[in-house]
Design an enzyme around this catalytic site. Structure first.
Site, short mmCIF file in Angstrom:
data_model
loop_
_atom_site.label_atom_id
_atom_site.label_comp_id
_atom_site.label_asym_id
_atom_site.label_seq_id
_atom_site.Cartn_x
_atom_site.Cartn_y
_atom_site.Cartn_z
N GLY A 135 0.85 -1.18 0.00
CA GLY A 135 0.00 0.00 0.00
C GLY A 135 0.88 1.23 0.00
O GLY A 135 1.30 1.73 -1.03
N THR A 164 -10.84 1.73 -6.47
CA THR A 164 -12.14 2.36 -6.71
C THR A 164 -12.61 2.00 -8.11
O THR A 164 -11.88 2.18 -9.08
CB THR A 164 -12.02 3.89 -6.58
OG1 THR A 164 -11.60 4.22 -5.25
CG2 THR A 164 -13.34 4.57 -6.87
N SER A 184 10.83 0.83 -6.64
CA SER A 184 9.70 1.61 -7.13
C SER A 184 9.99 2.32 -8.44
O SER A 184 9.07 2.74 -9.14
CB SER A 184 9.27 2.63 -6.07
OG SER A 184 10.32 3.56 -5.82
N ARG A 292 -31.09 24.49 18.56
CA ARG A 292 -31.24 23.56 19.69
C ARG A 292 -31.25 24.36 21.00
O ARG A 292 -30.28 25.08 21.31
CB ARG A 292 -30.08 22.56 19.71
CG ARG A 292 -30.03 21.64 20.91
CD ARG A 292 -31.21 20.68 20.94
NE ARG A 292 -31.00 19.64 21.93
CZ ARG A 292 -31.92 18.75 22.27
NH1 ARG A 292 -33.12 18.79 21.68
NH2 ARG A 292 -31.66 17.82 23.17
N GLN A 303 -20.16 29.43 25.36
CA GLN A 303 -18.83 29.54 24.78
C GLN A 303 -18.26 28.17 24.39
O GLN A 303 -17.54 28.06 23.40
CB GLN A 303 -17.87 30.22 25.76
CG GLN A 303 -18.09 31.71 25.91
CD GLN A 303 -17.01 32.37 26.74
OE1 GLN A 303 -16.06 31.71 27.18
NE2 GLN A 303 -17.14 33.67 26.97
N ILE A 362 -21.31 18.31 19.14
CA ILE A 362 -22.24 19.43 19.28
C ILE A 362 -23.69 18.96 19.18
O ILE A 362 -24.57 19.46 19.90
CB ILE A 362 -21.93 20.50 18.21
CG1 ILE A 362 -20.60 21.19 18.53
CG2 ILE A 362 -23.06 21.53 18.10
CD1 ILE A 362 -20.08 22.11 17.45
N GLU A 388 -4.72 7.28 -0.88
CA GLU A 388 -3.81 8.12 -1.69
C GLU A 388 -2.70 8.73 -0.85
O GLU A 388 -2.34 9.90 -1.01
CB GLU A 388 -4.61 9.19 -2.45
CG GLU A 388 -5.53 8.57 -3.49
CD GLU A 388 -6.02 9.58 -4.50
OE1 GLU A 388 -5.20 10.36 -5.01
OE2 GLU A 388 -7.23 9.58 -4.78
N GLY A 389 -2.16 7.91 0.03
CA GLY A 389 -1.08 8.35 0.90
C GLY A 389 -1.61 8.70 2.27
O GLY A 389 -2.27 9.72 2.45
#
Length: 408
Positions: A135, A164, A184, A292, A303, A362, A388-389
């Site tokens: 990978g 993908t 590589s 809410r 705060q 939240i 992708e890294g």
């Protein structure tokens, strides 16, 4: 060369509004359904094709924008809608970038149109680099490509993973080893045309997030492709391998790896995807905090909540600026002398994970349920620090670049 600017021009603003409308009206309402189904949302891709959003023409317009900002702008708006569906729409782009980064003009003109198909027959493409044991460690790649000179064919054998659109793609772009002694630097990229015997889909992965995007293994069993399917051509490959051999002996210029050339070009775009997901979660949390009521007042009056939202917005904007800078640099042909592409991907990915987690906090118990989208957004955000890294690899790239030391 276009000067770097943070203002979109009128055309870009118009396109952004158009994409945002599609994301709001088509993608977002379908997001929960396709997340549950864990299937490629072909009807949504078809809708994108009908309006020209999923097409070679649109892709080319965005990719060749001289400001460099159209691609990250597009990614942010689509992934604001939903990460899984958006990845199904843009996943073909990684394979297209692989061809653009390494292919000849003839190969670009031949294969990229076939990756998209047309409005009446939509297609997708797959970029196949990762393997079960390779990978982040691309030097450990085992998929081999052997040249049959008598037939002018390349024979591919191996297994790719985390692809993908793997197995369902019309066109597969496969990275394979052609010279194992060069590590590589001995890799090359190949087009596997539609219907090529020997290519099959292996395991389809059931994932934590981005579940509307198809991810699977691709098995290559004596897959034969014409010599013309070697991206860049054999003469260019032979020259590159010769330079790599010279460098291995202690001289010669640096030689770029085929897969890395694709990832370098796509890292800022992945950062933009992360920005889109983070922004979506932030907006849900902001709206929720305003409405809410607890202890007789909206929770944003506290705060503890308001400061979280302030930090979320600041981090999202900072991530976008890093992404835009890297995208502009790539478009302007400026080298990433401080690994700016990796910086943008690293920071935006980490922000997406943090912001989506804060959004759940939240919303409290509601944020932990599928009634609200932040739960899905949090699951989706986890992928940005991995694919992708990974974030660790991005830090390694940055550290090596700024220090000049081969840190391991």
């Amino acid at each position: 060369m276009t000067d770097f600017a943070l203002d979109l021009n009128d055309d870009q603003k118009s396109v952004r509004e158009w994409i945002h409308g599609f994301a709001a009206d088509v993608i977002r309402p379908a997001a929960a359904e396709w997340d549950e189904r864990e299937e490629t949302p072909w009807p949504i891709i078809q809708e994108a094709a009908k309006i020209g959003l999923y097409s070679l023409d649109f892709y080319a317009q965005q990719y060749f924008d001289p400001t460099g900002l159209s691609v990250p702008m597009t990614m942010e708006e689509l992934f604001w809608g939903d990460a899984g569906i958006a990845l199904s729409i843009v996943g073909t782009g990684l394979a297209a970038v692989g061809v653009l980064a390494n292919g000849t003009e003839e190969q670009i003109g031949t294969w990229i149109p076939q990756m998209y198909g047309d409005v009446n027959d939509v297609k997708v493409a797959a970029f196949c680099s990762s393997e079960p044991d390779a990978g982040s460690d691309v030097a450990a790649m085992r998929t081999r490509a052997v040249y049959d000179e008598a037939k002018d064919e390349w024979v591919l054998n191996g297994t790719k993973t985390w692809a993908t659109n793997g197995g369902i793609a019309n066109v597969h772009v496969v990275v394979a080893v052609v010279d194992s002694e060069l590590g590589s630097k001995g890799h090359a990229s190949f087009i596997v045309p539609p219907g090529t015997p020997g290519l099959s889909q292996g395991q389809k992965f059931l994932k934590h997030g981005i579940r509307a995007s198809h991810t699977a293994e691709v098995v290559l069993d004596d897959v034969r492709v014409p010599g013309s399917c070697l991206l860049g051509g054999k003469d260019k490959l032979d020259e590159r391998l010769a330079r790599a051999r010279e460098r291995a002996k202690g001289g010669g210029e640096r030689v770029k790896n085929a897969a890395m050339a694709t990832f370098e070009a796509s890292r800022p775009a992945v950062g933009a995807m992360a920005v889109g997901t983070a922004r979506a979660a932030y907006e849900v949390a902001l709206d929720y905090a305003k409405t809410r009521v607890q202890f007789g007042r909206p929770i944003i009056d506290n705060q503890g909540v308001a400061f979280q939202l302030a930090d979320m917005r600041t981090q999202i904007d900072a991530a976008r600026m890093l992404v835009w800078r890297a995208s502009w640099m790539a478009s302007a042909g400026k080298p990433f002398e401080s690994a700016e592409g990796s910086m943008s991907k690293l920071y935006a990915s980490e922000v997406a994970k943090k912001v989506t987690g804060q959004a759940i906090q939240i919303l409290g118990g509601n944020g932990f349920t599928r009634e609200y989208p932040v739960e899905r957004m949090h699951r989706d955000a986890a992928i940005y620090t991995i694919f992708e890294g990974s974030s660790e690899i991005q830090r390694l790239v940055i550290a090596r670049t700024i220090s000049g030391v081969n840190i391991r």
